[in-house]
Each structure stands twice: as structure tokens, then as C-alpha cells.
Write an enzyme that holds these catalytic residues in place. Sequence first.
Site, PDB file in Angstrom:
ATOM      1  N   HIS A 150     -12.139   7.656   2.479  1.00 30.44           N
ATOM      2  CA  HIS A 150     -11.769   7.230   1.123  1.00 30.44           C
ATOM      3  C   HIS A 150     -11.343   5.767   1.211  1.00 30.44           C
ATOM      4  CE1 HIS A 150     -10.060   6.893  -2.740  1.00 30.44           C
ATOM      5  NE2 HIS A 150      -8.798   6.978  -2.365  1.00 30.44           N
ATOM      6  N   ASN A 183     -10.916   0.838  -4.896  1.00 27.72           N
ATOM      7  CA  ASN A 183     -10.663   2.273  -4.816  1.00 27.72           C
ATOM      8  C   ASN A 183     -11.271   2.932  -6.066  1.00 27.72           C
ATOM      9  OD1 ASN A 183      -9.630   4.859  -4.844  1.00 27.72           O
ATOM     10  ND2 ASN A 183      -7.535   4.260  -4.355  1.00 27.72           N
ATOM     11  N   CYS A 196      -8.180  11.420  -5.897  1.00 33.54           N
ATOM     12  CA  CYS A 196      -8.992  10.724  -4.891  1.00 33.54           C
ATOM     13  C   CYS A 196      -9.599  11.663  -3.846  1.00 33.54           C
ATOM     14  CB  CYS A 196      -8.174   9.633  -4.212  1.00 33.54           C
ATOM     15  SG  CYS A 196      -7.619   8.372  -5.365  1.00 33.54           S
TER      16      CYS A 196
HETATM   17  O1  UT7 Z   1      -6.250   6.495  -3.478  1.00 37.45           O
HETATM   18  C1  UT7 Z   1      -5.081   7.238  -3.517  1.00 37.45           C
HETATM   19  C2  UT7 Z   1      -4.210   6.930  -2.386  1.00 37.45           C
HETATM   20  N1  UT7 Z   1      -3.669   5.596  -2.541  1.00 37.45           N
HETATM   21  C3  UT7 Z   1      -3.329   4.907  -1.478  1.00 37.45           C
HETATM   22  O2  UT7 Z   1      -3.546   5.377  -0.387  1.00 37.45           O
HETATM   23  C4  UT7 Z   1      -2.627   3.593  -1.666  1.00 37.45           C
HETATM   24  C5  UT7 Z   1      -1.527   3.472  -0.658  1.00 37.45           C
HETATM   25  N2  UT7 Z   1      -0.742   2.260  -0.777  1.00 37.45           N
HETATM   26  C6  UT7 Z   1      -1.239   1.029  -0.543  1.00 37.45           C
HETATM   27  O3  UT7 Z   1      -2.408   0.858  -0.295  1.00 37.45           O
HETATM   28  C7  UT7 Z   1      -0.264  -0.138  -0.519  1.00 37.45           C
HETATM   29  O4  UT7 Z   1       1.047   0.366  -0.549  1.00 37.45           O
HETATM   30  C8  UT7 Z   1      -0.465  -1.143  -1.697  1.00 37.45           C
HETATM   31  C9  UT7 Z   1      -1.751  -1.894  -1.512  1.00 37.45           C
HETATM   32  C10 UT7 Z   1      -0.479  -0.375  -3.018  1.00 37.45           C
HETATM   33  C11 UT7 Z   1       0.682  -2.147  -1.715  1.00 37.45           C
HETATM   34  O5  UT7 Z   1       0.761  -2.809  -0.460  1.00 37.45           O
HETATM   35  P1  UT7 Z   1       2.157  -2.912   0.312  1.00 37.45           P
HETATM   36  O6  UT7 Z   1       1.914  -3.718   1.507  1.00 37.45           O
HETATM   37  O7  UT7 Z   1       2.655  -1.507   0.513  1.00 37.45           O
HETATM   38  O8  UT7 Z   1       3.042  -3.721  -0.713  1.00 37.45           O
HETATM   39  P2  UT7 Z   1       4.409  -3.280  -1.396  1.00 37.45           P
HETATM   40  O9  UT7 Z   1       4.149  -2.282  -2.478  1.00 37.45           O
HETATM   41  O10 UT7 Z   1       5.395  -2.935  -0.341  1.00 37.45           O
HETATM   42  O11 UT7 Z   1       4.802  -4.646  -2.076  1.00 37.45           O
HETATM   43  C12 UT7 Z   1       5.120  -5.809  -1.295  1.00 37.45           C
HETATM   44  C13 UT7 Z   1       5.388  -6.955  -2.238  1.00 37.45           C
HETATM   45  C14 UT7 Z   1       6.368  -6.604  -3.353  1.00 37.45           C
HETATM   46  O12 UT7 Z   1       7.182  -7.739  -3.588  1.00 37.45           O
HETATM   47  P3  UT7 Z   1       8.659  -7.820  -2.959  1.00 37.45           P
HETATM   48  O13 UT7 Z   1       9.391  -6.636  -3.515  1.00 37.45           O
HETATM   49  O14 UT7 Z   1       8.483  -7.752  -1.469  1.00 37.45           O
HETATM   50  O15 UT7 Z   1       9.147  -9.155  -3.451  1.00 37.45           O
HETATM   51  C15 UT7 Z   1       5.506  -6.363  -4.557  1.00 37.45           C
HETATM   52  O16 UT7 Z   1       6.149  -6.622  -5.768  1.00 37.45           O
HETATM   53  O17 UT7 Z   1       4.179  -7.335  -2.896  1.00 37.45           O
HETATM   54  C16 UT7 Z   1       4.399  -7.360  -4.318  1.00 37.45           C
HETATM   55  N3  UT7 Z   1       3.161  -7.013  -4.978  1.00 37.45           N
HETATM   56  C17 UT7 Z   1       2.200  -7.930  -5.251  1.00 37.45           C
HETATM   57  N4  UT7 Z   1       2.145  -9.264  -5.053  1.00 37.45           N
HETATM   58  C18 UT7 Z   1       1.025  -9.894  -5.446  1.00 37.45           C
HETATM   59  C19 UT7 Z   1       2.713  -5.794  -5.374  1.00 37.45           C
HETATM   60  N5  UT7 Z   1       1.502  -5.893  -5.927  1.00 37.45           N
HETATM   61  C20 UT7 Z   1       1.165  -7.217  -5.864  1.00 37.45           C
HETATM   62  C21 UT7 Z   1       0.024  -7.940  -6.248  1.00 37.45           C
HETATM   63  N6  UT7 Z   1       0.006  -9.267  -6.022  1.00 37.45           N
HETATM   64  N7  UT7 Z   1      -1.059  -7.359  -6.839  1.00 37.45           N
END
Ligand code: UT7
Length: 324
Positions: free
Chosen positions: A251, A281, A114
Site C-alpha cells: 500500500h 495514497n 486502505c
Molecule cells: O493509508 C492509511 C494509512 N496511513 C498511513 O499509513 C499514514 C501514516 N502517517 C504518515 O505517513 C506520516 O505520519 C505523515 C506523512 C502523515 C506525517 O509525517 P510525520 O513525519 O509523522 O509528521 P508529523 O505529523 O509528526 O508532523 C511533523 C511536523 C508538524 O509540525 P511541528 O508540530 O513539528 O511544528 C506538522 O505540523 O510537520 C508539520 N506538518 C507539515 N508541514 C509542512 C504536517 N503536515 C505538513 C505539511 N507541510 N503538509
Amino acid sequence: MTRRSVIAGCGAYLPARIVTNHELAQRVDTSHEWIVQRTGIHQRHIADDREKTSDLAIAAAHDAIESSGLSAADIDLVILATATPDHTFPSTATMVQASLGITRGAAFDVHAVCSGFIYALNVADNFVRLGQADNVLVIGAETFSRILDWEDRSTCVLFGDGAGALVLSAATGAGNSADRGVLATCLHSDGRQHDLLFVDGGPSSSRTVGHVRMEGREVFKHAVRNLSSVIGEVLEAAQLDRSEVDWLVPHQANRRIIATTAKKLELPDDKIVMTIDRHGNTSAASVPLALNDAVRDGRITTGDVVILEAMGGGLTWGASAIRW
Ligand code: UT7
């Protein structure tokens, strides 16, 4: 007078097919509301089966060359940032070079996921400063849809396909922040964090191309910390005060990361170029795609100070300060 590179033109290309969050919610256990709230993404463009990364790159390159007023024959270097090349080799940049009918100079790919476009821009700027190239095509192009695990809801909802390009041309300036062009770029990587965001395949490790794997929460924390820090660093390197910044072109990985980073600059929301809602992204393509949007609709104009930033797998991160 010092030799430097100015932005001569920009361009972009997005595949025609748009995939909405609602469509994804029919394939994996997710919802439009979750995706919008956690990321800011509403839709993404996805390449059709016959469209390769080089096809996207070539379309963006034509657009950028046309907007520069130059012709392909003037280009003496093609640098393409991608993590999704057409082939393991040769480089996708050579495909672009051939398609444009360019037979002089060099063409190669840069791989920093990225952050790839910021890396490529820095390499291009150095070539120009050293007198090794006069007109450089710098491209970020990706087909991440090909390396997504479409059953993994934690990654497949995040990415899209696309390409963006800039033409850099040699100029001379006083060597200070009043000059037009690339003022400074700062790059970093920390290979200890390679397993936070990676593809579980590749020619030397397995027989498959593999899929994107990401510890999203961990990457998020690194992104907020590293991007804030590298923006401060690039402002200092360019001898700019943050009050002089006209536009932040970040980004487009997550709206919440962008908002936190923008706070560091104390920039109002309308000075942050956001395309994440429409593009998702697009990895190395995200910064030039966003840049092209803001130039084409007249937001970014001659003399404006523009900060580009990105972070991605590696981990890699970087920022660039440009006077447009
Ligand atoms: O481009 C390269 C660099 N990349 C980035 O900078 C990405 C950085 N990370 C992020 O943007 C975020 O961490 C994400 C968007 C990937 C995820 O958001 P988050 O607020 O950090 O969510 P999380 O991974 O902590 O997940 C929270 C909950 C989980 O469920 P539990 O364990 O709390 O029950 C996940 O299983 O959300 C769940 N979850 C989803 N639910 C519905 C994860 N993906 C999804 C989804 N739909 N698509």
C-alpha cells in the site's frame, strides 16, 4: 487437486488531472520538499467534478477484463473495495455491474478503507475456492479528493484518486506453494484504534459526508508494526520462505513505511513496487494500481511470488501471497 483462484488479468485507471506538490503549496502552508521528504509523494491524480468512483472503477474493470481475454459475460461476481462510494446505497459494485452489462451473479462493496483491496481479494478467493464463483472482478476504486479537508495540510497533501482491478479465475492445483494463484491471505482489524484515522461524517452520525481526520504519527507506528507482522504471517500461511519472494507490492501510504516493511523481507529496493511518487495514497486503489504498473511494464511475470500488503482506517490491515 484443490480448487483455487489464479490471476487472469489486471487493469487500472487514473484521472487525467495531475496535481503537483507545488500547486498544493499555493493552497496550504506546505512545500514540495516537506512532502517529498516525509512521504515520497511528488504528485497525485485528482478526478474532475463529473468523475465518480464508479467511473474510475468501470474504466479499470474494462482494462482488466480485456487483459484477461475473457468477456464481461464471463464475470459472475463483482467485488469493489471503496471508502468513497458514489452513493450511500446501492453499492458502487452494482453500478459497475450494470455498466458492464453483467446480469448474473452478485455484486457488492467491501469497506476496509486502505486495506479494502486485500479484504476484497480474500473474499473473492474464498468464493472461488468454495465453488460459488468462477470469474471474479475485484476492484479497488477511490475518489478521496471528495472527502479531504483542503485546508488541512496534514492530510490533503497525502491522497489521490484512482482505480485498479484484477480478474480472478477458478483453476485447480496441487494445493501447495508451487501452484499459481492466491496462496494465502491474512486479515486483521483492531476497532479500538478507530479514532486514529476516520471521517467525521456519514449518514448515521451527521448530515454531512465529512472529512478525513488522521493522527499521522500514531498511524505510522501501527503501520510499521502491523505490516511487518502480517507479512511474516502470510509467508508462513503460504509455506514460503522470505528468500522466495520476488516482489513486494505495498500500500502506497508513505515511502518510509514501505522501506521499513521491505527490510523485514530483506528485499532489495528494485524488488519493491513503488508508485507513491506519482499516485500518492489512493487508499483501496493503491495496491491494484501498483500491481498493474509492475505487470504491464514486464517486471512481474508468470511464476513470480508477489506479496501484497496494506493498512488503513479501522484500524484494518492484511497481506496476501500470490504466485503470478
Ligand atoms: O493509508 C492509511 C494509512 N496511513 C498511513 O499509513 C499514514 C501514516 N502517517 C504518515 O505517513 C506520516 O505520519 C505523515 C506523512 C502523515 C506525517 O509525517 P510525520 O513525519 O509523522 O509528521 P508529523 O505529523 O509528526 O508532523 C511533523 C511536523 C508538524 O509540525 P511541528 O508540530 O513539528 O511544528 C506538522 O505540523 O510537520 C508539520 N506538518 C507539515 N508541514 C509542512 C504536517 N503536515 C505538513 C505539511 N507541510 N503538509
